[in-house]
Design an enzyme around this catalytic site. Structure first.
Site, PDB file in Angstrom:
ATOM      1  N   HIS A   1      35.235  37.300  50.418  1.00 32.60           N
ATOM      2  CA  HIS A   1      36.060  36.203  50.930  1.00 32.60           C
ATOM      3  C   HIS A   1      36.209  36.323  52.444  1.00 32.60           C
ATOM      4  O   HIS A   1      36.039  37.405  53.006  1.00 32.60           O
ATOM      5  CB  HIS A   1      37.444  36.227  50.274  1.00 32.60           C
TER       6      HIS A   1
ATOM      7  N   CYS B   1      41.458  47.407  54.662  1.00 29.97           N
ATOM      8  CA  CYS B   1      41.610  46.666  53.410  1.00 29.97           C
ATOM      9  C   CYS B   1      40.846  47.324  52.256  1.00 29.97           C
ATOM     10  O   CYS B   1      41.037  46.947  51.104  1.00 29.97           O
ATOM     11  CB  CYS B   1      41.173  45.211  53.577  1.00 29.97           C
TER      12      CYS B   1
ATOM     13  N   ASP C   1      42.552  36.380  59.542  1.00 25.62           N
ATOM     14  CA  ASP C   1      43.382  37.435  60.119  1.00 25.62           C
ATOM     15  C   ASP C   1      42.551  38.539  60.783  1.00 25.62           C
ATOM     16  O   ASP C   1      42.969  39.684  60.856  1.00 25.62           O
ATOM     17  CB  ASP C   1      44.303  38.034  59.055  1.00 25.62           C
TER      18      ASP C   1
ATOM     19  N   CYS D   1      35.648  39.777  54.333  1.00 20.39           N
ATOM     20  CA  CYS D   1      35.937  40.920  53.475  1.00 20.39           C
ATOM     21  C   CYS D   1      34.876  40.911  52.369  1.00 20.39           C
ATOM     22  O   CYS D   1      34.901  40.069  51.477  1.00 20.39           O
ATOM     23  CB  CYS D   1      37.346  40.763  52.904  1.00 20.39           C
TER      24      CYS D   1
ATOM     25  N   ARG E   1      38.030  37.541  59.260  1.00 20.15           N
ATOM     26  CA  ARG E   1      37.740  38.793  58.569  1.00 20.15           C
ATOM     27  C   ARG E   1      36.946  38.461  57.313  1.00 20.15           C
ATOM     28  O   ARG E   1      37.482  37.980  56.328  1.00 20.15           O
ATOM     29  CB  ARG E   1      39.021  39.535  58.186  1.00 20.15           C
TER      30      ARG E   1
ATOM     31  N   HIS F   1      27.724  36.058  45.064  1.00 20.29           N
ATOM     32  CA  HIS F   1      29.113  36.204  45.494  1.00 20.29           C
ATOM     33  C   HIS F   1      29.175  37.449  46.372  1.00 20.29           C
ATOM     34  O   HIS F   1      28.723  38.524  45.984  1.00 20.29           O
ATOM     35  CB  HIS F   1      30.040  36.369  44.293  1.00 20.29           C
TER      36      HIS F   1
END
Length: 141
Positions: free
Chosen positions: A101, A61, A105, A115, A113, A98
């Site tokens: 996310h 990703c 999946d 990410c 996951r 932050h």
């Protein structure tokens, strides 16, 4: 905890944008997306332990991906309806940075996951964890 003005002087512009302004760094153009060494990933702002290298995987990703957090209370999750989609935002618990996310999946056994933006985390090599005060996490690496 550092205030926003202090953080602007401490963090790089990208680290500040990601952690304090809920930004996202470009995929595949960040230092940790394809980095796989043994160690601990901590919040760039507070230093709180977030992820173990043992739980990192290659997800294609363009960002670092983890199947779980290092402890159940490492992060908070919030609903994120920006960008025209429904996502689950991940924030560090102590600093409220932050991070990225979490998506459903990922690989087994968690199916998750996480990410995460490289700009939101700092990697501590396994051999430096004790001296940096993270010895209690060595068993998770």
């Amino acid at each position: 905890m550092n205030n926003k003005k202090e953080l602007k002087n401490i963090l790089t512009p990208m680290q500040y944008k990601v952690t304090q302004e809920d930004g996202t760094e470009p995929p595949f153009e960040n230092p940790l997306w394809d980095f796989f060494e043994d160690g601990l990933y901590v919040d760039i702002v507070s230093g709180e332990a977030l992820f173990s290298s043992k739980d990192k995987f290659h997800s294609d990703c363009g960002w670092p991906s983890f199947m779980r957090t290092i402890s159940e209370d490492a992060v908070t999750e919030k609903s994120d309806l920006t960008m025209g989609m429904r996502r689950t935002e991940v924030r560090s618990k102590q600093a409220d940075s932050h991070l990225g996310h979490v998506f459903p999946d990922g690989p087994k056994p968690t199916g998750l996951r996480y990410c995460i933006n490289s700009a939101a985390i700092r990697f501590i090599p396994k051999e430096e964890m004790e001296q940096e005060g993270y010895g209690k996490w060595l068993e998770k690496i």
